[in-house]
Design an enzyme around this catalytic site. Structure first.
Site, mmCIF file in Angstrom:
data_model
loop_
_atom_site.group_PDB
_atom_site.id
_atom_site.type_symbol
_atom_site.label_atom_id
_atom_site.label_comp_id
_atom_site.label_asym_id
_atom_site.label_seq_id
_atom_site.Cartn_x
_atom_site.Cartn_y
_atom_site.Cartn_z
ATOM 1 N N SER A 119 0.851 -1.188 0.000
ATOM 2 C CA SER A 119 0.000 0.000 0.000
ATOM 3 C C SER A 119 0.885 1.235 0.000
ATOM 4 O O SER A 119 1.830 1.334 0.795
ATOM 5 C CB SER A 119 -0.904 0.015 1.235
ATOM 6 N N HIS A 133 -2.071 7.277 -4.976
ATOM 7 C CA HIS A 133 -2.303 6.086 -4.154
ATOM 8 C C HIS A 133 -2.154 4.858 -5.030
ATOM 9 O O HIS A 133 -2.544 4.875 -6.205
ATOM 10 C CB HIS A 133 -3.715 6.134 -3.556
ATOM 11 N N ARG A 137 -2.984 -6.553 -3.621
ATOM 12 C CA ARG A 137 -3.060 -7.488 -2.502
ATOM 13 C C ARG A 137 -3.599 -8.840 -2.964
ATOM 14 O O ARG A 137 -4.257 -8.951 -3.992
ATOM 15 C CB ARG A 137 -3.982 -6.940 -1.411
ATOM 16 N N HIS A 167 -3.556 7.687 -17.049
ATOM 17 C CA HIS A 167 -4.516 6.663 -17.458
ATOM 18 C C HIS A 167 -4.010 5.836 -18.638
ATOM 19 O O HIS A 167 -4.288 4.633 -18.722
ATOM 20 C CB HIS A 167 -5.858 7.306 -17.799
ATOM 21 N N HIS A 197 -20.527 12.223 0.697
ATOM 22 C CA HIS A 197 -20.957 13.364 1.508
ATOM 23 C C HIS A 197 -20.450 14.694 0.950
ATOM 24 O O HIS A 197 -20.920 15.746 1.360
ATOM 25 C CB HIS A 197 -20.530 13.190 2.973
#
Length: 297
Positions: A119, A133, A137, A167, A197
């Site tokens: 990570s 990011h 895994r 991309h 939110h």
């Protein structure tokens, strides 16, 4: 599932370590070549490496990993590259969540698991250089296995050429396996990295996938390796062309506010954060993704 996965687990865990080593070396080399800008007089950033452990209820060995964090570098304000291999029995809450989300037969009665992965989260000095990011895994239970991961770009100052180039590399690596994968996993990333939110995405996307089990472990592992291999050629050119651009106070303010959005997402929605905390992994390593400084409007 009766097949012995011992050798495959070892291969997956070793790959995540190899990928970690390559990325750490590339990032430290980027620090060495940063000879312009307001932070060029600093010593080039270096990773601090700490062993991490997973806590088990009975005190038995439950695995761990390496937390590698660079703070206050010339290019990177904070970047973490973590690897872990953990195992044992899922706590009841995580066991119930896994059974419900994955629909794995037997998960409600047999909580044994094994998981390994890498990570990475990078927060940059220059507001023109996007945060990023990446993770990949492998997860195993006595009933099944799967791979997951992806990478996504998180600029506070969006630039179409950066988005397109990032991309394009991801698409090229996906297309090596199946031209249908990139559009599928791009759409999944657009959905997954949306912040409900706030009513907006946390960045300009990338690819995201989970539960990948086509029945061909070798093919799915090869794809997951290429997702990891795509990271440096996708991210480094974007960073290199933005790291020396001048910025204003308004640019820095935009960066700090965007980091607040990033922190909200990781604390409220991110599956990896929830899984790490619920399974007893080192909290400092799990929360490595949080930015060093952020603001909220």
């Amino acid at each position: 599932m009766t097949e012995d996965f011992t050798e495959r687990k070892a291969r997956a865990s070793a790959w995540f370590r190899t990928l970690r080593d390559e990325i750490v070396a590339a990032f430290e080399a980027l620090e060495d070549t940063q000879t312009e800008g307001p932070f060029a007089d600093l010593a080039p950033g270096r990773f601090e490496v700490t062993e991490t452990t997973r806590a088990s209820d009975d005190g038995s060995d439950a695995g761990g990993g390496l937390m590698s964090v660079m703070r206050g570098g010339r290019v990177f304000e904070k970047v973490g590259v973590n690897i872990s291999t953990v195992y044992g029995a899922l706590a009841p809450r995580a066991q119930a969540a896994m059974a419900a989300r994955k629909g794995v037969p037997g998960m409600d009665t047999d909580p044994r698991f094994w998981a390994s992965g890498i990570s990475l989260v990078a927060h940059m000095r220059n507001p023109h250089a996007p945060a990023v990011h990446m993770n990949t895994r492998m997860f195993w239970t006595p009933q099944t296995w799967w791979f997951g991961g992806g990478s996504d770009l998180n600029p506070c100052i969006e630039k179409p050429e950066d988005t397109a180039d990032f991309h394009k590399v991801l698409q090229d690596y996906c297309d090596k396996h199946d031209p249908a994968l990139y559009p599928k996993y791009k759409a999944w990333a657009d959905e997954y990295f949306f912040v409900p939110h706030r009513g907006r995405a946390r960045g300009v996307g990338g690819i995201f996938y989970d539960d990948r089990n086509t029945g061909d472990w070798e093919a799915d592992f090869a794809f997951t390796q290429d997702v990891g291999r795509a990271f440096l050629p996708a991210f480094l050119p974007v960073t290199e062309r933005n790291r020396n651009l001048p910025w204003t106070d308004a640019d820095k303010e935009a960066q700090l506010v965007h980091r607040g959005l990033y922190a909200e997402y990781n604390l409220v929605y991110d599956r990896g954060t929830k899984f790490g905390l619920e399974t007893g992994h080192d909290a400092t390593a799990v929360l490595m993704s949080l930015p060093p400084e952020a603001k909220w409007p």
